[in-house]
Design a protein around this motif. Structure first.
Motif, PDB file in Angstrom:
ATOM      1  N   MET A 269      15.670 111.784  28.418  1.00  0.00           N
ATOM      2  CA  MET A 269      14.798 111.157  27.819  1.00  0.00           C
ATOM      3  C   MET A 269      14.991 109.882  29.194  1.00  0.00           C
ATOM      4  SD  MET A 269      18.509 109.717  25.932  1.00  0.00           S
ATOM      5  CE  MET A 269      16.850 108.331  24.744  1.00  0.00           C
ATOM      6  N   ARG A 270      15.006 110.686  30.647  1.00  0.00           N
ATOM      7  CA  ARG A 270      14.700 109.595  31.983  1.00  0.00           C
ATOM      8  C   ARG A 270      13.342 110.047  32.019  1.00  0.00           C
ATOM      9  NH1 ARG A 270      17.938 106.459  34.661  1.00  0.00           N
ATOM     10  NH2 ARG A 270      20.124 107.696  33.763  1.00  0.00           N
ATOM     11  N   ARG A 271      13.260 111.040  31.565  1.00  0.00           N
ATOM     12  CA  ARG A 271      11.874 111.785  32.359  1.00  0.00           C
ATOM     13  C   ARG A 271      11.213 111.341  31.294  1.00  0.00           C
ATOM     14  NH1 ARG A 271      15.146 116.382  33.098  1.00  0.00           N
ATOM     15  NH2 ARG A 271      14.243 116.918  31.120  1.00  0.00           N
ATOM     16  N   ALA A 272      11.194 111.075  29.903  1.00  0.00           N
ATOM     17  CA  ALA A 272      10.592 110.300  29.318  1.00  0.00           C
ATOM     18  C   ALA A 272       9.658 109.018  29.518  1.00  0.00           C
ATOM     19  CB  ALA A 272      10.899 111.076  27.946  1.00  0.00           C
ATOM     20  N   LEU A 273      10.749 108.346  29.459  1.00  0.00           N
ATOM     21  CA  LEU A 273      10.422 107.136  29.757  1.00  0.00           C
ATOM     22  C   LEU A 273       9.198 106.574  30.678  1.00  0.00           C
ATOM     23  CD1 LEU A 273      10.908 104.103  29.065  1.00  0.00           C
ATOM     24  CD2 LEU A 273      13.462 103.940  30.659  1.00  0.00           C
ATOM     25  N   VAL A 274       9.934 107.483  32.163  1.00  0.00           N
ATOM     26  CA  VAL A 274       8.677 107.695  33.511  1.00  0.00           C
ATOM     27  C   VAL A 274       8.202 108.480  33.211  1.00  0.00           C
ATOM     28  CG1 VAL A 274       8.894 108.217  35.813  1.00  0.00           C
ATOM     29  CG2 VAL A 274      11.330 107.060  34.731  1.00  0.00           C
ATOM     30  N   GLY A 275       7.379 109.691  32.596  1.00  0.00           N
ATOM     31  CA  GLY A 275       6.316 109.673  32.210  1.00  0.00           C
ATOM     32  C   GLY A 275       5.568 109.598  31.094  1.00  0.00           C
ATOM     33  N   ASP A 276       5.955 108.090  30.804  1.00  0.00           N
ATOM     34  CA  ASP A 276       4.897 107.403  29.339  1.00  0.00           C
ATOM     35  C   ASP A 276       3.931 106.858  30.174  1.00  0.00           C
ATOM     36  OD1 ASP A 276       4.551 106.668  27.043  1.00  0.00           O
ATOM     37  OD2 ASP A 276       5.548 104.505  27.480  1.00  0.00           O
TER      38      ASP A 276
END
Length: 276
Positions: A269-276
């Motif tokens: 989830m953290r990667r998805a947030l940073v990568g958005d």
């Protein structure tokens, strides 16, 4: 594997929401073939839209302006939803269970930044988010919280809430905040708000700053904390952790039960947030 299960985030506006990316990342790790979408729903359409959902719907994430309407629609409210009168998570079924994971998300975000307790704290702004901030600070052991607002009367409801939580809420204006030092400042003001020289006064004795805005970073307040040699964080941590608690609700039925492989889920989830 459960299939045919539907979830969504509702609100107005809704195009900016990052919830679909966060939840999709979690369900991929968990091996759940669940659909999570978004729908633009105004407060006037909330009740009929909710009534139109069929049995494939597991739950909803709610953003503004639907959190109070969702609280009214729930048959059962968790402790944080009861305290704030706001629901950002509805678990659907025979009964609608309402949760406010914003509170727990803010607590988890602060603890992630090393803040384990905050006996004295400050909130900037007195709107809906300030209510969740006050309950979160109470969970962190706050006994005195100064609420800085443009209109003193806006703090009245927070004073009453503080009394129920065992927290003394002290109203103040932006031109006369208390000089007392606090461990945490939570800013709930609209993104881009510039308090001018007042920001520097607040930063000098403001402890760790959490500015709950998700975009426009760093904010003028964050710059003030930097000038004062302080530490400032955006609302991304709160967004991440409240979403994790929502996933717990949708998968486990309540926010206090950890997910299988939760460390891996949170990382995704953290990667998805940073990568958005």
């Amino acid at each position: 594997m459960l299939t045919g299960t539907r979830l969504a985030v509702w609100g107005d506006p809704i195009a900016h929401s990052r919830s679909p990316q966060l939840h999709a990342a979690a369900y991929r790790v968990l091996g759940l073939d669940w659909e999570y979408g978004r729908r633009r729903v105004g407060e006037d359409r909330f009740d009929p839209e909710l009534a139109g959902l069929d049995a494939t719907w597991r739950g909803l994430s709610l953003t503004m302006p639907l959190k109070h309407a969702a609280a009214r629609a729930a048959q059962v409210l968790d402790r944080h939803a009861q305290a704030t009168g706001a629901v950002n998570t509805l678990l659907l079924g025979e009964e609608r269970h309402g949760f406010n994971t914003d509170v727990g998300g803010l607590v988890r975000s602060l603890r992630e930044q090393g803040v384990e307790e905050a006996p004295a704290a400050r909130i900037l702004g007195a709107g809906a988010t300030a209510t969740s901030a006050l309950v979160a600070l109470a969970d962190l052991g706050a006994r005195r919280v100064e609420v800085v607002a443009r209109r003193p009367e806006a703090v009245t409801a927070l004073i009453a809430l503080g009394e129920s939580l065992g927290v003394a809420v002290i109203p103040a204006g932006f031109d006369d905040p208390s000089p007392g030092r606090v461990q945490v400042t939570i800013a709930t003001l609209p993104g881009g708000t510039d308090l001018g020289a007042g920001a520097d006064r607040l930063a000098a004795a403001g402890g760790v700053l959490v500015d709950v805005v998700y975009g426009h970073w760093p904010t003028p307040l964050a710059h003030a904390w930097e000038r004062a040699g302080g530490v400032a964080f955006s609302g991304h941590g709160m967004l991440l952790h409240q979403a994790l608690l929502q996933v717990r609700v949708f998968v486990c039925g309540e926010p206090g039960t950890a997910l299988p492989e939760e460390t891996t889920v949170l990382a995704a989830m953290r990667r998805a947030l940073v990568g958005d």
